[in-house]
Design an enzyme around this catalytic site. Structure first.
Site, PDB file in Angstrom:
ATOM      1  N   LYS A   1     -14.429   1.933  -5.850  1.00  0.00           N
ATOM      2  CA  LYS A   1     -13.042   1.797  -5.408  1.00  0.00           C
ATOM      3  C   LYS A   1     -12.714   0.312  -5.282  1.00  0.00           C
ATOM      4  O   LYS A   1     -13.437  -0.436  -4.607  1.00  0.00           O
ATOM      5  CB  LYS A   1     -12.872   2.446  -4.039  1.00  0.00           C
ATOM      6  CG  LYS A   1     -11.992   3.672  -4.057  1.00  0.00           C
ATOM      7  CD  LYS A   1     -11.850   4.171  -2.648  1.00  0.00           C
ATOM      8  CE  LYS A   1     -10.821   5.243  -2.540  1.00  0.00           C
ATOM      9  NZ  LYS A   1     -10.628   5.661  -1.158  1.00  0.00           N
TER      10      LYS A   1
HETATM   11  C1  E4P Z   1      -7.996   7.738  -0.557  1.00  0.00           C
HETATM   12  O1  E4P Z   1      -8.843   7.476  -1.381  1.00  0.00           O
HETATM   13  C2  E4P Z   1      -7.970   7.173   0.803  1.00  0.00           C
HETATM   14  O2  E4P Z   1      -9.290   7.183   1.283  1.00  0.00           O
HETATM   15  C3  E4P Z   1      -7.161   8.001   1.766  1.00  0.00           C
HETATM   16  O3  E4P Z   1      -6.506   9.052   1.104  1.00  0.00           O
HETATM   17  C4  E4P Z   1      -6.291   7.227   2.685  1.00  0.00           C
HETATM   18  O4  E4P Z   1      -5.617   8.123   3.530  1.00  0.00           O
HETATM   19  P1  E4P Z   1      -4.867   7.687   4.877  1.00  0.00           P
HETATM   20  O5  E4P Z   1      -3.586   7.014   4.476  1.00  0.00           O
HETATM   21  O6  E4P Z   1      -4.623   8.961   5.594  1.00  0.00           O
HETATM   22  O7  E4P Z   1      -5.801   6.756   5.590  1.00  0.00           O
END
Ligand code: E4P
Length: 219
Positions: free
Chosen positions: A83
């Site tokens: 990521k």
């Molecule tokens: C996605 O890869 C992220 O980890 C996640 O969906 C972020 O979500 P949030 O906005 O609820 O923290």
């Protein structure tokens, strides 16, 4: 549409896996920090449970450091996806990683132009964050629709992961738009299968079945 779980919690991952419909996992530094254990060790435990892609995020902000960190994360297992944030440094890192065959998930995507550029850099996945856009009174799902149109226009292979999902309607809209993947927190996965009429129906069937058994026992 593929279903990923958005968590670093092993129990949640195991439970979701047991339902037989889980295709992958996304983690992030916040989710890993909630587990309180060494993040690399936690990721090793996660890849033992899941065959599909498991996203692990770099915490460096400069291209060279991101690439170096990605190399270490990628060694954990062949299904690790790196990521990388949607920044210019992240873009350059993605280009280099894609040339060496490392899979990437471009995270914190909040605009369609970011999504187009990361695809050009060779991103395997892009993660538009719908919930965080909704939080600031922007339509998160409009971003997903825009990315879908643009990717279809140019026959782009980067897969769209709808992220920052907060409730079942987000999941449903992602499927309607034709997103490739939704990454969903455990509590929302549970809600996807929950329906009061299903519960009431089961209750009635069980009550009628018990009534019949009692009647038959009397005869
Ligand atoms: C996605 O890869 C992220 O980890 C996640 O969906 C972020 O979500 P949030 O906005 O609820 O923290």
């Amino acid at each position: 549409m593929k279903l990923f779980i958005d968590t670093a919690n092993l129990e949640e991952i195991k439970k979701a896996c047991s339902y037989g419909v889980l295709d992958g996992v996304t983690t992030n530094p916040t989710l890993l920090s909630r587990e309180g254990s060494d993040p690399i060790e936690q990721l090793k435990k996660i890849v033992e449970v899941v065959d599909g892609p498991v996203s692990a995020e770099v915490t460096s902000l400069k291209k060279e450091e991101m690439v170096k960190e990605a190399g270490g994360l990628a060694k954990i297992a062949s299904n690790i996806v790196i990521k990388v944030p949607c920044t210019t440094e992240g873009l350059a890192a993605t280009k280099e990683l894609s040339l060496t065959g490392v899979k990437t998930n471009l995270t914190l995507c909040f605009s369609a132009s970011q999504a187009l550029l990361v695809a050009k850099a060779g991103a395997t996945f892009v993660s538009p964050f719908v919930g965080r856009l909704d939080d600031i009174s922007a339509e998160g799902m409009d971003l997903v629709s825009d990315i879908k149109v643009i990717y279809d226009n140019f026959k782009i292979n980067t897969e769209i992961i709808v992220a920052s999902i907060r409730h079942p309607i987000h999941f449903l809209e992602a499927a309607r738009i034709g997103a490739d993947i939704a990454t969903v927190p455990f509590a929302v996965i549970e809600k996807l299968m929950k329906h009061p009429l299903t519960d009431i129906g089961i209750e009635r069937f069980m009550a009628d079945w018990d009534k019949l058994k009692k009647q038959l026992n009397k005869e």
